[in-house]
Design an enzyme around this catalytic site. Structure first.
Site, mmCIF file in Angstrom:
data_model
loop_
_atom_site.group_PDB
_atom_site.id
_atom_site.type_symbol
_atom_site.label_atom_id
_atom_site.label_comp_id
_atom_site.label_asym_id
_atom_site.label_seq_id
_atom_site.Cartn_x
_atom_site.Cartn_y
_atom_site.Cartn_z
ATOM 1 N N LYS A 52 31.445 11.442 57.371
ATOM 2 C CA LYS A 52 32.636 11.665 56.540
ATOM 3 C C LYS A 52 32.219 12.036 55.114
ATOM 4 O O LYS A 52 32.794 12.927 54.492
ATOM 5 C CB LYS A 52 33.536 10.412 56.549
ATOM 6 C CG LYS A 52 34.244 10.220 57.880
ATOM 7 C CD LYS A 52 34.956 8.883 58.036
ATOM 8 C CE LYS A 52 35.495 8.748 59.468
ATOM 9 N NZ LYS A 52 36.167 7.479 59.759
ATOM 10 N N GLN A 96 36.623 1.667 57.424
ATOM 11 C CA GLN A 96 36.091 2.005 58.745
ATOM 12 C C GLN A 96 36.286 0.834 59.704
ATOM 13 O O GLN A 96 35.968 -0.306 59.383
ATOM 14 C CB GLN A 96 34.597 2.382 58.621
ATOM 15 C CG GLN A 96 33.977 2.914 59.895
ATOM 16 C CD GLN A 96 34.564 4.242 60.358
ATOM 17 O OE1 GLN A 96 35.020 5.059 59.559
ATOM 18 N NE2 GLN A 96 34.577 4.459 61.658
ATOM 19 N N ASP A 119 43.919 7.844 56.822
ATOM 20 C CA ASP A 119 43.686 7.618 58.255
ATOM 21 C C ASP A 119 45.002 7.655 59.034
ATOM 22 O O ASP A 119 44.985 7.764 60.263
ATOM 23 C CB ASP A 119 43.055 6.230 58.475
ATOM 24 C CG ASP A 119 41.570 6.314 58.772
ATOM 25 O OD1 ASP A 119 41.127 7.353 59.282
ATOM 26 O OD2 ASP A 119 40.868 5.320 58.500
HETATM 27 N N1 GUN Z 1 36.925 3.816 63.897
HETATM 28 C C1 GUN Z 1 36.987 4.708 64.929
HETATM 29 N N2 GUN Z 1 37.735 5.778 64.578
HETATM 30 C C2 GUN Z 1 38.158 5.547 63.314
HETATM 31 C C3 GUN Z 1 38.952 6.292 62.402
HETATM 32 O O1 GUN Z 1 39.462 7.380 62.688
HETATM 33 N N3 GUN Z 1 39.133 5.729 61.178
HETATM 34 C C4 GUN Z 1 38.616 4.519 60.842
HETATM 35 N N4 GUN Z 1 38.891 4.035 59.637
HETATM 36 N N5 GUN Z 1 37.882 3.805 61.665
HETATM 37 C C5 GUN Z 1 37.651 4.323 62.894
#
Ligand code: GUN
Length: 293
Positions: A52, A96, A119
């Site tokens: 990211k 996350q 998100d």
């Molecule tokens: N864990 C797995 N996929 C995601 C996501 O799209 N965002 C976040 N914050 N955690 C995740």
């Protein structure tokens, strides 16, 4: 059979975003900023967050990584979230997932200001998405919809079967597929661990979205010839021939299913890169106040 190249599409979209950032800066605007909170050292989460941050660089965004050890208290984590809510420099941020067991993911998600919830996990964004209002759509479902759109895959009147009912993929992608307009207007069935006759239901599908996290679950005898198959699975399975010691396995038995399909996503290189690109798109929307004032 045509392979859906999520890597290529995601590169194209990141370039489009980078160009939009250039014009924002040229007009005297501010560089978009994404922050990420990472708790602990889970290998998968480390990789996702690193990717990211790399995507932020490609798009011309500022990024900020805030780390906590896995024994951080919930109070301390919530305090960090409130600080980001109040920080005018930060346009959007993510925490996350998964989080350590002693921390309530739901409380964490609900503490994030939904105006910065890139998100799209906050109940306000989930609810607004369900009723078709402007919102931050969660990244993986939005990425899947972008792939269907960019490949002009017909969805209107088609039968879509979603395998899995998670809050971050199954439920939201089912909602988006049934919404009015393109890519939507599909007739959607959601299957899960308590569904009877999954094979028969899948065989009716024009579009299968496999998001259950069970490697190789979708077999050739579950797929109608000519179907489109979108594989959201990314399970790490041990593989001693790889330097990392593992490989990513999708939810689809690709080798046997692919020859039957009109379109299929590979793993890796299908949905995965699109998820991160959707997050970048949401960050740009947050910075340009395109969703909320
Ligand atoms: N864990 C797995 N996929 C995601 C996501 O799209 N965002 C976040 N914050 N955690 C995740």
């Amino acid at each position: 059979m045509e392979l859906i190249d999520g890597k290529k599409i995601s590169q194209e979209i990141k370039q489009e975003i980078a160009m939009q950032v250039q014009s924002i800066l040229a007009e005297g605007g501010k560089r978009p900023t994404l922050a990420a909170i990472l708790v602990g050292h889970d290998g998968g989460s480390e990789t996702y967050v690193a990717n990211k941050i790399k995507a932020c660089e490609e798009c011309g965004f500022n990024s900020r990584l805030i780390r906590f050890e896995s024994d951080v208290t919930e109070d301390k984590l919530l305090e960090a979230i409130r600080q980001l809510n109040d920080d005018d420099e930060v346009d959007g941020f993510i925490v996350q997932l998964p989080l350590p067991k002693h921390i309530s993911e739901q409380r964490v998600i609900e503490t994030i200001d939904y105006h910065k919830d890139v998100d799209g996990f906050h109940p306000v964004n989930v609810g607004r998405m369900a009723i078709g209002l402007p919102c931050f759509k969660s990244a993986t479902p939005a990425g899947i919809m972008m792939l269907l759109e960019r490949y002009n895959i017909p969805t209107s009147g088609k039968r879509a079967v979603v395998l899995g009912r998670s809050n971050i993929v199954g439920k939201p992608v089912a909602t988006l597929l049934m919404q009015k307009g393109y890519p939507g207007n599909a007739t959607v069935t959601v299957c899960h661990s308590a569904t009877d006759n999954i094979k028969e239901i899948c065989r009716e599908a024009d579009i299968i979205i496999a998001a259950l996290g069970q490697p190789g679950f979708v077999k050739a005898d579950m797929v109608k010839p000519g179907a489109t198959v979108i594989d959201v699975g990314t399970t790490r399975v041990p593989d001693s021939t790889r330097k990392s010691g593992y490989r990513l396995s999708g939810d689809v038995d690709f080798e046997n299913v692919a020859p039957l399909c009109s379109y299929i996503t590979p793993v890796p290189g299908g949905v995965g890169p699109m998820t991160i690109t959707s997050l970048m798109r949401n960050t740009l929307l947050a910075a340009s106040k395109s969703v909320y004032e």
